[in-house]
Design an enzyme around this catalytic site. Structure first.
Site, mmCIF file in Angstrom:
data_model
loop_
_atom_site.group_PDB
_atom_site.id
_atom_site.type_symbol
_atom_site.label_atom_id
_atom_site.label_comp_id
_atom_site.label_asym_id
_atom_site.label_seq_id
_atom_site.Cartn_x
_atom_site.Cartn_y
_atom_site.Cartn_z
ATOM 1 N N LYS A 22 0.832 -1.205 0.000
ATOM 2 C CA LYS A 22 0.000 0.000 0.000
ATOM 3 C C LYS A 22 0.864 1.250 0.000
ATOM 4 O O LYS A 22 0.581 2.217 -0.737
ATOM 5 C CB LYS A 22 -0.902 0.004 1.230
ATOM 6 N N ASN A 23 1.919 1.269 0.815
ATOM 7 C CA ASN A 23 2.749 2.463 0.936
ATOM 8 C C ASN A 23 3.583 2.735 -0.306
ATOM 9 O O ASN A 23 4.154 3.821 -0.451
ATOM 10 C CB ASN A 23 3.663 2.345 2.156
ATOM 11 N N ARG A 92 -4.429 10.039 4.950
ATOM 12 C CA ARG A 92 -3.406 11.086 5.012
ATOM 13 C C ARG A 92 -2.516 11.117 3.774
ATOM 14 O O ARG A 92 -1.901 12.135 3.484
ATOM 15 C CB ARG A 92 -2.532 10.891 6.253
ATOM 16 N N CYS A 116 -2.895 11.532 13.639
ATOM 17 C CA CYS A 116 -3.643 10.282 13.573
ATOM 18 C C CYS A 116 -3.498 9.582 14.913
ATOM 19 O O CYS A 116 -2.943 10.131 15.861
ATOM 20 C CB CYS A 116 -3.145 9.403 12.425
ATOM 21 N N ARG A 121 1.786 13.913 12.651
ATOM 22 C CA ARG A 121 2.628 13.713 11.473
ATOM 23 C C ARG A 121 2.615 15.002 10.661
ATOM 24 O O ARG A 121 1.874 15.139 9.691
ATOM 25 C CB ARG A 121 2.111 12.550 10.630
ATOM 26 N N PRO A 122 3.403 15.986 11.043
ATOM 27 C CA PRO A 122 3.373 17.285 10.366
ATOM 28 C C PRO A 122 3.901 17.193 8.939
ATOM 29 O O PRO A 122 4.643 16.282 8.586
ATOM 30 C CB PRO A 122 4.277 18.158 11.241
ATOM 31 N N VAL A 123 3.486 18.170 8.119
ATOM 32 C CA VAL A 123 3.902 18.198 6.704
ATOM 33 C C VAL A 123 4.760 19.417 6.427
ATOM 34 O O VAL A 123 4.851 19.866 5.281
ATOM 35 C CB VAL A 123 2.670 18.171 5.771
ATOM 36 N N ASP A 124 5.400 19.976 7.452
ATOM 37 C CA ASP A 124 6.201 21.174 7.245
ATOM 38 C C ASP A 124 7.355 20.935 6.285
ATOM 39 O O ASP A 124 7.748 21.852 5.543
ATOM 40 C CB ASP A 124 6.722 21.701 8.586
ATOM 41 N N GLN A 125 7.913 19.705 6.270
ATOM 42 C CA GLN A 125 9.032 19.428 5.369
ATOM 43 C C GLN A 125 8.583 19.444 3.902
ATOM 44 O O GLN A 125 9.339 19.854 3.027
ATOM 45 C CB GLN A 125 9.669 18.082 5.720
#
Length: 422
Positions: A22-23, A92, A116, A121-125
């Site tokens: 899946k990933n 996500r 979650c 799980r931040p998305v700043d990167q």
């Protein structure tokens, strides 16, 4: 379905074919946005998240067609570069549409995914990397609004290792002007699989699988055929089940190179493991020994597999997760079944006996609980199983009928094989 009732005590024997990862599938589905030509994928897993991603791409204008076990995606025209909150909140991985949409359409609007059950799980990167490539990004009422007349190559070093961040920037960089170098990049096999698909589409990528990936931007990408890699988390699940219950199980299509650290720990614990290009085989007759385990980014052990390995040992083992603060939240439910231990930030120590009756929602947690019930000699029950995975028909099973467990499903108490439930 609210619960599984499992009658354990028997060894597992037989063969099971491992599904696509899946990933790996989710970012590769998003890669179809990078070209107007068809992308043909095989070994795509039958999962709710994959279907949700297909629905998301469909509303953007991507056409999909299934035939002969393959999935064809055609993004000849992207009508609506939007990933709404209604879809992102259920999956996500929708954030992976951000880079391809920005590179192909020059704009994108994607909902912030938030956290979650296992932690933030931040998305700043993702945002910092795209800004370094020349994108203008605003945060507006929970959405990422990104615009770029064109993206330019850059040197970017991730503050922390992030798989989806690496994948997002790698996809965006394939159509950027110039060369992009990503430092401290994720080394996971799923990142490598995405890079192989992008290279089949005409991208110029080197270094995938190392902590430095270099992408030379091209004018356009073309269609391609690609087979999704086997799921290493699913492979680890069945390895843990066989180690917990004992027996002899062959995992067809599994790749040993994607989870060598897990295989090493199984061998250290006393299981017999052999592998070739076609399968991984595990045998366990004697009592297992305790081992120390700690999750780390690849090539360390996959974090999602640790719950299953908790269920395969009896006492004295240590486990920890360095990435997510609630990765071992299922331990609270495990304590109800007779396990003793203490929980500290990023680490939980477990001591105890085999048992049954855990209760906590979450797909990964329920796999581990099911293994503990499967291993016990008395009947067990797993409550609040709220997330489904693959349809039973999607499995291919062969071999000795003792590979089956008696699993009663929900109020109708239908019997399924253990591999159906897990």
């Amino acid at each position: 379905m609210d619960k599984l009732a499992i009658e354990g005590g028997d060894e597992l024997r037989g063969e099971v074919r491992i599904s696509g990862a899946k990933n790996a599938a989710l970012p590769i589905l998003c890669a179809s946005l990078l070209t107007a030509e068809p992308l043909v994928l095989s070994n795509v897993p039958q999962l709710n998240d994959v279907r949700t991603m297909g629905s998301l791409l469909s509303q953007m204008g991507v056409r999909s067609e299934k035939s002969d076990g393959s999935l064809t995606l055609s993004a000849a025209k992207v009508d609506w570069p939007l990933a709404p909150y209604e879809m992102v909140k259920t999956m996500r991985a929708s954030i992976l549409a951000l880079g391809p949409l920005l590179a192909r359409c020059g704009e994108a609007r994607v909902s912030l995914p938030g956290g979650c059950a296992i932690g933030l799980r931040p998305v700043d990167q993702h945002i910092k990397g795209l800004q370094a490539m020349g994108a203008e990004i605003d945060l507006d009422h929970g959405y990422i609004d990104a615009r770029a007349a064109h993206l330019s190559g850059t040197q970017f070093v991730f503050d922390v290792v992030t798989v989806t961040g690496t994948e997002n920037l790698m996809m965006a960089a394939t159509l950027a002007a110039g060369t992009t170098a990503l430092g401290n990049a994720a080394r996971e096999p799923e990142v490598v699989d995405l890079a192989e698909c992008l290279k089949a589409m005409g991208a110029r990528i080197s270094g995938a699988g190392s902590d430095r990936i270099v992408i030379e931007g091209v004018e356009t990408l073309h269609g391609a055929h690609h087979s999704i890699m086997p799921d290493r988390i699913e492979t680890g699940t069945f390895l843990a089940a066989a180690a917990a219950a004992g027996g002899d199980v062959a995992l067809l299509g599994a790749r040993a190179d994607t989870l060598q650290s897990v295989l090493d720990k199984l061998i250290e614990a006393g299981a017999e493991v052999s592998a070739d290009a076609a399968a991984i085989r595990i045998k366990r007759q004697d009592k297992l020994k305790s081992v120390t385990m700690r999750t780390t980014p690849f090539p360390g052990g996959a974090q999602a597999s640790r719950r299953r390995h908790r269920g395969r040992r009896q006492h004295g083992d240590r486990q920890g997760c360095a990435a997510f603060d609630r990765r071992y939240g299922h331990g609270d439910g495990s304590a109800r079944v007779g396990m003793s231990g203490d929980c500290r930030p990023y680490r939980r120590r477990r001591n105890g006996d085999r048992s049954h009756l855990p209760s906590r929602s979450g797909l990964r947690a329920h796999r581990g609980k099911a293994f503990r019930a499967r291993r016990a000699h008395s009947p067990g029950r797993v409550d609040n199983r709220v997330r489904g995975e693959r349809r039973p028909a999607a499995r291919q099973r062969h071999g000795d009928p003792r590979f089956c467990s008696d699993v009663h499903r929900g109020p109708v108490r239908r019997r399924f094989r253990a591999v159906h439930a897990l």
